[in-house]
Scaffold this active site. Structure first.
Site, PDB file in Angstrom:
ATOM      1  N   TYR A  57       0.855  -1.189   0.000  1.00 57.99           N
ATOM      2  CA  TYR A  57       0.000   0.000   0.000  1.00 57.99           C
ATOM      3  C   TYR A  57       0.887   1.234   0.000  1.00 57.99           C
ATOM      4  O   TYR A  57       1.846   1.313   0.780  1.00 57.99           O
ATOM      5  CB  TYR A  57      -0.906   0.029   1.239  1.00 57.99           C
ATOM      6  CG  TYR A  57      -2.353  -0.169   0.862  1.00 57.99           C
ATOM      7  CD1 TYR A  57      -2.979   0.736  -0.003  1.00 57.99           C
ATOM      8  CD2 TYR A  57      -3.085  -1.255   1.326  1.00 57.99           C
ATOM      9  CE1 TYR A  57      -4.298   0.553  -0.386  1.00 57.99           C
ATOM     10  CE2 TYR A  57      -4.399  -1.443   0.939  1.00 57.99           C
ATOM     11  CZ  TYR A  57      -4.997  -0.535   0.083  1.00 57.99           C
ATOM     12  OH  TYR A  57      -6.292  -0.714  -0.308  1.00 57.99           O
ATOM     13  N   GLU A  59      -0.510   4.795  -0.581  1.00 56.05           N
ATOM     14  CA  GLU A  59      -1.306   6.005  -0.849  1.00 56.05           C
ATOM     15  C   GLU A  59      -0.455   7.238  -0.621  1.00 56.05           C
ATOM     16  O   GLU A  59       0.293   7.319   0.369  1.00 56.05           O
ATOM     17  CB  GLU A  59      -2.547   6.025   0.051  1.00 56.05           C
ATOM     18  CG  GLU A  59      -3.603   5.051  -0.434  1.00 56.05           C
ATOM     19  CD  GLU A  59      -4.777   4.894   0.513  1.00 56.05           C
ATOM     20  OE1 GLU A  59      -4.810   5.574   1.557  1.00 56.05           O
ATOM     21  OE2 GLU A  59      -5.653   4.079   0.205  1.00 56.05           O
ATOM     22  N   ASP A 203      -6.240  13.539 -25.155  1.00 56.05           N
ATOM     23  CA  ASP A 203      -6.164  12.132 -24.765  1.00 56.05           C
ATOM     24  C   ASP A 203      -5.411  11.410 -25.878  1.00 56.05           C
ATOM     25  O   ASP A 203      -5.965  11.130 -26.939  1.00 56.05           O
ATOM     26  CB  ASP A 203      -7.597  11.595 -24.608  1.00 56.05           C
ATOM     27  CG  ASP A 203      -7.630  10.115 -24.268  1.00 56.05           C
ATOM     28  OD1 ASP A 203      -6.577   9.452 -24.361  1.00 56.05           O
ATOM     29  OD2 ASP A 203      -8.719   9.609 -23.932  1.00 56.05           O
ATOM     30  N   THR A 229      -3.124   6.099 -22.054  1.00 58.63           N
ATOM     31  CA  THR A 229      -2.931   4.775 -21.468  1.00 58.63           C
ATOM     32  C   THR A 229      -1.483   4.401 -21.749  1.00 58.63           C
ATOM     33  O   THR A 229      -0.793   5.077 -22.523  1.00 58.63           O
ATOM     34  CB  THR A 229      -3.862   3.715 -22.096  1.00 58.63           C
ATOM     35  OG1 THR A 229      -3.693   3.754 -23.512  1.00 58.63           O
ATOM     36  CG2 THR A 229      -5.308   3.978 -21.738  1.00 58.63           C
ATOM     37  N   LYS A 232      -1.238   0.634 -25.144  1.00 60.10           N
ATOM     38  CA  LYS A 232      -1.608   0.524 -26.571  1.00 60.10           C
ATOM     39  C   LYS A 232      -0.325   0.612 -27.400  1.00 60.10           C
ATOM     40  O   LYS A 232       0.516  -0.268 -27.302  1.00 60.10           O
ATOM     41  CB  LYS A 232      -2.630   1.598 -26.923  1.00 60.10           C
ATOM     42  CG  LYS A 232      -3.955   1.444 -26.150  1.00 60.10           C
ATOM     43  CD  LYS A 232      -5.005   2.408 -26.660  1.00 60.10           C
ATOM     44  CE  LYS A 232      -6.351   2.214 -25.983  1.00 60.10           C
ATOM     45  NZ  LYS A 232      -6.458   2.924 -24.701  1.00 60.10           N
ATOM     46  N   ARG A 238      -1.088  -2.440 -18.632  1.00 63.22           N
ATOM     47  CA  ARG A 238      -2.380  -1.750 -18.682  1.00 63.22           C
ATOM     48  C   ARG A 238      -2.367  -0.657 -17.615  1.00 63.22           C
ATOM     49  O   ARG A 238      -2.066  -0.920 -16.453  1.00 63.22           O
ATOM     50  CB  ARG A 238      -3.528  -2.710 -18.365  1.00 63.22           C
ATOM     51  CG  ARG A 238      -3.633  -3.885 -19.266  1.00 63.22           C
ATOM     52  CD  ARG A 238      -4.990  -4.503 -19.180  1.00 63.22           C
ATOM     53  NE  ARG A 238      -5.915  -3.738 -19.994  1.00 63.22           N
ATOM     54  CZ  ARG A 238      -5.988  -3.849 -21.325  1.00 63.22           C
ATOM     55  NH1 ARG A 238      -5.206  -4.680 -21.974  1.00 63.22           N
ATOM     56  NH2 ARG A 238      -6.833  -3.115 -22.010  1.00 63.22           N
TER      57      ARG A 238
HETATM   58  N1  DSN Z   1     -11.299   0.451 -25.683  1.00 60.84           N
HETATM   59  C1  DSN Z   1     -10.166   1.146 -26.246  1.00 60.84           C
HETATM   60  C2  DSN Z   1     -10.084   0.978 -27.711  1.00 60.84           C
HETATM   61  O1  DSN Z   1     -10.281  -0.146 -28.136  1.00 60.84           O
HETATM   62  O2  DSN Z   1      -9.781   1.895 -28.443  1.00 60.84           O
HETATM   63  C3  DSN Z   1     -10.179   2.530 -25.848  1.00 60.84           C
HETATM   64  O3  DSN Z   1     -10.328   2.613 -24.467  1.00 60.84           O
END
Ligand code: DSN
Length: 417
Positions: A57, A59, A203, A229, A232, A238
């Site tokens: 933990y 925080e 974003d 994120t 990707k 993730r």
């Molecule tokens: N779900 C993702 C995508 O496939 O683009 C975006 O969060």
């Protein structure tokens, strides 16, 4: 020290989960993964994800935690923050968001009160649920105005966006998308936002890897806040990420914790640090260039076979195939392609008359297959396989033959073997 091979323990304790995990590994190894938002993290990232920091933990933030014993995890978070800042040239990085939508929630709440107006790209034109869709928190907390792509070119029309922004005067403008394949003009968006005193939020979840490799316009110099994120194109664990100028640092950190999240996932933060280190390498930059080259090649092959690709090509890692002229649905195409060994996702195309559960198209992305080492030659092969299935969607013989060929192609580029 720590036993690096943990799987025998899992096998012994929970053979059912071990079996599900083996099933997923075999699926990833044997299928051709074309979902634009997915990728294959390195072994180093996977190793970091499976480390004892998950037990801790922490925080708070490095040097200022609500728990004792944080000296080791502090080192991991410091490394992640410093690397993220260096990678993207940002003054501040918050590496704690559990996911992209979580990063967006924090970003909104730094600048907005419930009922304020935001302006984001419509989901059916490539935007994201968290950019103001009614079923998402963003759509119920805020007053939402959506912009769309141009009916003719299917690209963003900045003059039209400016006109709409001047009329609607949103407090915050969201740029970024999950199914838009052309680059963004952040400088123009900054000018539009300045003219109405709006916050510019970008974003970059989908194209963060391309930004890191400097082959996509960089939002950091123009945006008030950038969210992302890390799994990707960036090819990490993730999770989410927020970048901002120093002047927003305090507020961003406070809204993230204790504002919207509890304890950070320290093992994921360690894996983010690994991801950012990998993304600084020349190898990673070459990988991103290949991702885009592969997307251009694959979309070109499909167009040469007579398929409509939205906007007539791509600048990025993804593109959309529009099946409406062929009378096919994205739902049926997704199913047939999956049975033929290729994983894509159905996706609405701009001005789609069909529901998101049916759709007139599907989305294709090349980050995952490029991580396996595939190049333009394999994209030729893959495009031919996809086209043969799509040209005769219910032909079982073609599906089975293609499944074999797709499996053989996958085998030539081993994954986690
Ligand atoms: N779900 C993702 C995508 O496939 O683009 C975006 O969060």
């Amino acid at each position: 020290m720590f036993n690096e091979n943990l799987f025998p323990y899992l096998e012994k304790t929970d053979p059912e989960i071990m079996d599900a995990m083996r099933c997923e590994l075999a699926r990833q190894q044997g299928q051709l993964e074309l979902i634009a938002s997915e990728n294959f993290a390195s072994r180093a990232v996977l190793a970091a994800l499976s480390n004892p920091m998950q037990n801790k933990y922490a925080e708070g933030y490095p040097g200022k935690r609500y728990y004792g014993g944080c000296e080791c995890v502090d080192r991991a978070e410091e490394l992640a923050r410093e690397r993220a800042k260096a990678l993207f040239g940002a003054q501040h990085a918050n590496v704690q968001p559990h996911c992209g939508t979580g990063a967006n929630i924090t970003a909104y709440l730094v600048f907005l009160k419930p009922g304020d107006t935001i302006m984001g790209l419509s989901l059916s034109h490539g935007g994201h649920l968290s950019h103001g869709h009614p079923v998402n928190f963003s759509g119920s907390f805020f007053n939402v105005v959506h912009y769309e792509v141009d009916r003719e070119t299917k690209t963003l029309d900045y003059d039209a966006i400016e006109k709409q922004a001047l009329a609607e005067r949103p407090k915050l403008f969201v740029a970024g998308a999950s199914a838009y394949c052309r680059v963004w003009d952040f400088k123009r968006l900054r000018e539009i936002c300045d003219s109405i005193g709006a916050i510019l939020m970008v974003d970059m979840a989908h194209f963060a890897g391309l930004v890191a490799a400097k082959i996509h316009p960089d939002p950091v110099p123009y945006a008030d806040i950038v969210t992302s994120t890390t799994h990707k194109t960036l090819r990490g664990p993730r999770g989410g990420l927020i970048l901002c100028p120093e002047k927003y640092q305090k507020e961003v950190d406070k809204i993230n914790f204790p504002g919207t999240q509890g304890g950070p996932f320290m093992h994921v933060i360690a894996a983010k640090a690994v991801c950012f280190k990998e993304a600084m390498s020349e190898e990673f930059r070459a990988y991103q260039r290949q991702v885009v080259a592969n997307a251009k090649k694959l979309s070109g092959v499909l167009m040469a076979r007579g398929f409509d690709v939205v906007t007539g090509g791509t600048d990025t890692h993804l593109f959309l195939v529009d099946l409406s002229k062929r009378g096919l649905t994205g739902k049926d195409a997704e199913k047939a392609l999956e049975r033929a060994g290729m994983t894509v996702n159905k996706n609405t195309v701009p001005f789609d008359g069909k529901s998101p559960f049916v759709t007139s198209g599907f989305r294709v992305g090349t980050p995952a297959l490029t991580s396996r080492g595939m190049k333009e030659r394999e994209m030729e092969e893959l495009g031919a396989l996809m086209a043969s299935v799509l040209e005769d969607l219910t032909n079982e013989k073609t599906i089975l033959r293609t499944r074999e060929a797709a499996g053989a192609l996958a085998k030539r580029f081993p994954l986690y073997a």
